[in-house]
Design an enzyme around this catalytic site. Structure first.
Site, PDB file in Angstrom:
ATOM      1  N   SER A 301     105.163  85.714  70.353  1.00  0.00           N
ATOM      2  CA  SER A 301     103.910  86.331  69.901  1.00  0.00           C
ATOM      3  C   SER A 301     102.844  85.250  69.883  1.00  0.00           C
ATOM      4  CB  SER A 301     104.070  86.888  68.481  1.00  0.00           C
ATOM      5  OG  SER A 301     103.983  85.840  67.532  1.00  0.00           O
ATOM      6  N   ASP A 302     101.587  85.618  69.830  1.00  0.00           N
ATOM      7  CA  ASP A 302     100.594  84.615  69.491  1.00  0.00           C
ATOM      8  C   ASP A 302     100.651  84.411  67.975  1.00  0.00           C
ATOM      9  OD1 ASP A 302      98.570  82.744  69.580  1.00  0.00           O
ATOM     10  OD2 ASP A 302      97.261  83.925  70.871  1.00  0.00           O
ATOM     11  N   TYR A 303      99.883  83.480  67.531  1.00  0.00           N
ATOM     12  CA  TYR A 303      99.938  82.994  66.146  1.00  0.00           C
ATOM     13  C   TYR A 303      99.741  84.129  65.132  1.00  0.00           C
ATOM     14  CZ  TYR A 303      99.139  79.195  62.744  1.00  0.00           C
ATOM     15  OH  TYR A 303      99.218  78.304  61.718  1.00  0.00           O
TER      16      TYR A 303
END
Ligand code: NOJ
Length: 759
Positions: A301-303
């Site tokens: 996932s992104d952050y």
């Protein structure tokens, strides 16, 4: 209407990239039998893992050391000692944006000695365009129209990063960026999907090298999957509402090219696409990426992207977000801790099949295996190699070459440039004269203080260094007391002014969307005052996006786009300024007249009331205040010479399933050797769906000695004409096509037509 089903990979990317995947290092490494980490080994390991250990392998956290904790929204990692204990307890799969072999050694050593299963950690980082040696920002480098340059710079970036213990880079960023208001276009390759596919593949090959188990190879990560650059109004993280045709034909090809080149991982984007956040998008991550594109690697996932699905209004709480993300095919969570916290319970409660968890763990462990970490967890961690690897002379020489190949000459009235090395008094004026804003917004391991500033580069190149005066004039966005007066005095005393103005590096990058893509007012005031002296002005623009230029900046005799050029900024610029190197870069994004034209990109469509050339007419597609065109279009860039395009040759017809050769004669009509970027554009005149006014389908960088003439050839294939039809199927339709071989998307060059025939 004839329509046919062709795999998007072979159609849009061509046979070369298909071949790239079949020989991809990831694929080979995963299948390697010499390593003890065979697929059977990975499966046996999974068989020994508890649910918590499995969830831990899917949990990535920011490093508690180095830039990790500070360059994203802050999360509490608990500090170094706590992070070491978390790693030993199997709560994390790795950390990212940590700094240096020493720290990575402490963690890896603890895990491989003290944890139950001794599964090595994975160390990630945002190594986008360099580690200690900083190359031009990716947007600038795309302007070189030389993908092999990006492969070489990515290779050096990987070598340095790997020597500091980094196994995995969150790059390349391959989002097509068509709206200059969006701040993250600076990290990618600009507005064009074709250019974007070539740079995506090149960067993956550069980062990963030929052998992923090598100590200087890093796993690459295609991001941000998908369509992150298409945010409404260029507002970062915002909604993407896009037609399936544009998604498939424009936005997806660079991701597909990056995966096809063998990238071992991808990152789900923050945005939603047509109502579904990417992190929870089963169609995107499982159906398209895995089932159709056959991607074998893992998705992170992104952050906190998983958790953010709650704010999107897609998940009801943290636990639901974890469930949605893992079921959609997002294998690893970044920074949220959700997977570690909730996946074991979700499996126990029957809400997530254990087989789904195992599949994600398998993908992550396979990547660790492919990187050779099970055979030697300290493979990339070596303080001696680290000390010897950074900022080597050859790396800095490459940074200088890349810098000079990234400078775009927009304008050069009266042949003001190149400047003579001696005999002219030069005033370098502006907030970008000095030691600031050189590395760009997203080089967390770089250091402005170690870069060659414009002042240093120019002074070093000058025959008489004392003939250079330097005045800052103003700050990037605020005045300096007496600054403009001092600048005017310096301009009056000089033969030529180099006006170093533009955006600060804080003005582009993540979450730095702008509603007006112009220079700060204080710099425009500086430019007006300096121009009023009458001394000829060369504008040296520094910028992370296309800009709308006005007044004295737009009207200067010469304009160079210098972006953020990195470690060797001043030297690379001076090489071009004084003519040691002829400028060869081209704009990878169109410069609009006004911000309000955004999103502006060259391959727009015609309306039924398209504006014909000439003065403004009512009831035509146009703005009141600006032409419906670019001030400087995609592909534009001058050399220190002039080039004549003539002698277009092409057959009258292209056979069905075939290809044609298109040729043109380029002649350097000036007195300087140059590198000209000839571009091939195509327009499908009539189709069952309206088609863009032009599409780039090839380019060639041609070296031309003074007076030299060369025949340049392009191959245009049937598959280059494919587009998604109204049913979303890839289609080619017989009929007439216009072609141009031209120096930009808007300039003349030579033009002709052919017909695609069925017989
Ligand atoms: C958020 C950014 O969107 C992404 O590009 C980056 O890799 C991560 N933060 C980690 O720093």
């Amino acid at each position: 209407m004839d329509s046919l089903r062709i795999s998007r990979r072979s159609a849009l990317l061509g046979a070369t990239m298909v071949a790239a995947w079949s020989t991809s290092p990831l694929r080979a490494a995963i299948a390697a039998t010499a390593s003890r980490a065979t697929p059977a080994f990975v499966d046996a390991l999974i068989g020994q893992m508890t649910l918590k250990e499995k969830a831990g392998q899917l949990n990535l956290m920011p490093s508690s050391w180095g830039p990790g904790p500070t360059i994203n929204p802050i999360v509490d990692t608990g500090g170094v000692d706590k992070q070491i204990e978390d790693a030993v307890a199997g709560k994390i799969t790795g950390v990212f944006n940590g700094n240096g072999a020493e720290f990575h050694h402490r963690l890896q050593d603890a895990v491989t000695r003290r944890s139950r299963l001794k599964i090595p950690l994975l160390f990630g980082a945002d190594v986008i365009h360099g580690y200690r040696t900083v190359f031009p920002v990716p947007l600038a480098e795309a302007g070189s129209f030389e993908p092999s340059l990006a492969e070489r710079t990515s290779r050096i970036a990987a070598t340095e990063a790997a020597a500091a213990g980094i196994d995995w880079t969150f790059a390349p960023m391959v989002d097509v960026a068509r709206d200059a208001r969006w701040g993250r276009g600076v990290e990618g390759s600009g507005e064009d999907p074709w250019l974007g596919t070539l740079f995506a593949g090149a960067r993956v090959r550069g980062f990963q090298g030929k052998d992923l188990t090598a100590a200087d190879a890093v796993l690459s990560c295609i991001k941000h999957f998908a369509a992150y650059g298409a945010a409404e109004a260029g507002l970062d993280y915002s909604t993407v509402d896009i037609s399936p045709q544009t998604l498939h034909d424009v936005l997806l090809p660079p991701y597909e090219a990056g995966f096809a080149a063998g990238a071992g991982s991808g990152m789900a984007s923050f945005n939603e696409i047509n109502g579904i956040p990417s992190t929870g998008n089963h169609w995107l991550l499982n159906k398209l990426l895995r089932d159709e594109w056959k991607f074998p690697g893992f998705i992170v996932s992104d952050y906190t992207g998983d958790q953010e699905m709650i704010v999107h209004g897609y998940a009801k709480d943290d636990r639901d977000a974890a469930r949605l993300a893992i079921l959609a095919g997002c294998d690893m969570g970044m920074a949220s801790n959700l997977y570690y916290t909730y996946l074991p319970g979700l499996v126990r409660d029957g809400l997530v099949p254990e087989a789904v968890l195992d599949q994600s763990v398998r993908r992550v462990l396979s990547a660790k295996a492919a990187l050779g970490l099970f055979d030697n967890p300290l493979r990339r961690i070596d303080t001696k190699r680290e000390a010897a690897s950074m900022r080597r002379p050859a790396s800095l020489a490459l940074a200088r070459e890349a810098a000079s190949k990234s400078v775009v000459l927009l304008k050069n009235e009266g042949g003001l440039l190149p400047l003579p090395r001696a005999g002219k008094r030069i005033a370098l004026i502006g907030p970008h004269a000095g030691q600031n804003d050189l590395i760009g917004p997203w080089a967390p391991f770089g250091d402005d203080a170690k870069c060659v500033s414009f002042e240093t580069g120019i002074r070093t190149a000058m025959g008489d260094p004392k003939a250079l005066s330097v005045v800052r004039g103003c700050e990037i966005d605020k005045p300096i007391a007496g600054g403009i007066d001092a600048a005017v005095a310096a301009a009056r005393a000089a033969d030529v002014v180099l006006l170093a103005v533009g955006e600060g590096q804080f003005m582009s990058g993540e979450s730095q969307s702008r509603s007006s893509v112009t220079l700060p007012q204080v710099q425009r005031d500086l430019a007006e005052a300096v121009a009023a002296t009458g001394t000829p002005v060369v504008v040296l623009l520094r910028n992370g996006r296309a800009l709308a230029l006005h007044g004295a900046v737009r009207d200067a005799r010469a304009i160079m786009v210098t972006w953020f050029l990195g470690s060797e900024a001043g030297n690379g610029l001076a090489d071009v300024l004084f003519g040691k190197v002829s400028p060869s870069a081209r704009l990878p994004v169109s410069f609009p007249y006004e911000s309000g034209q955004e999103p502006y990109y060259y391959y727009h469509k015609n309306s039924g009331r398209a504006q014909p050339p000439g003065p403004r007419q009512d009831y035509k597609t146009q703005f009141r205040e600006a032409p419906n065109a670019a001030l400087y279009p995609f592909g534009h860039g001058l050399t220190y010479s002039t080039v004549e395009y003539a002698g277009l040759e092409l057959p009258a017809t292209m056979p069905w399933n075939g290809a044609i050769e298109i040729a043109a004669r380029l002649t350097n009509t000036g007195a300087v050797a140059i590198d000209e970027v000839a571009q091939l554009y195509v327009h499908d005149q009539v189709a069952s769906m309206t088609r863009p006014v032009r599409l780039l389908k090839g380019f060639a960088k041609v070296h031309l000695a003074p007076g030299e003439s060369k025949r340049v050839t392009f191959r245009l294939a049937f598959t280059d004409l494919l587009f998604s039809n109204a049913d979303g199927k890839l289609t080619v339709e017989p009929g007439a096509f216009t072609v141009w071989v031209a120096p930009s998307a808007q300039a003349g060059g030579v033009t002709g037509a052919f017909s695609l025939v069925t017989g």
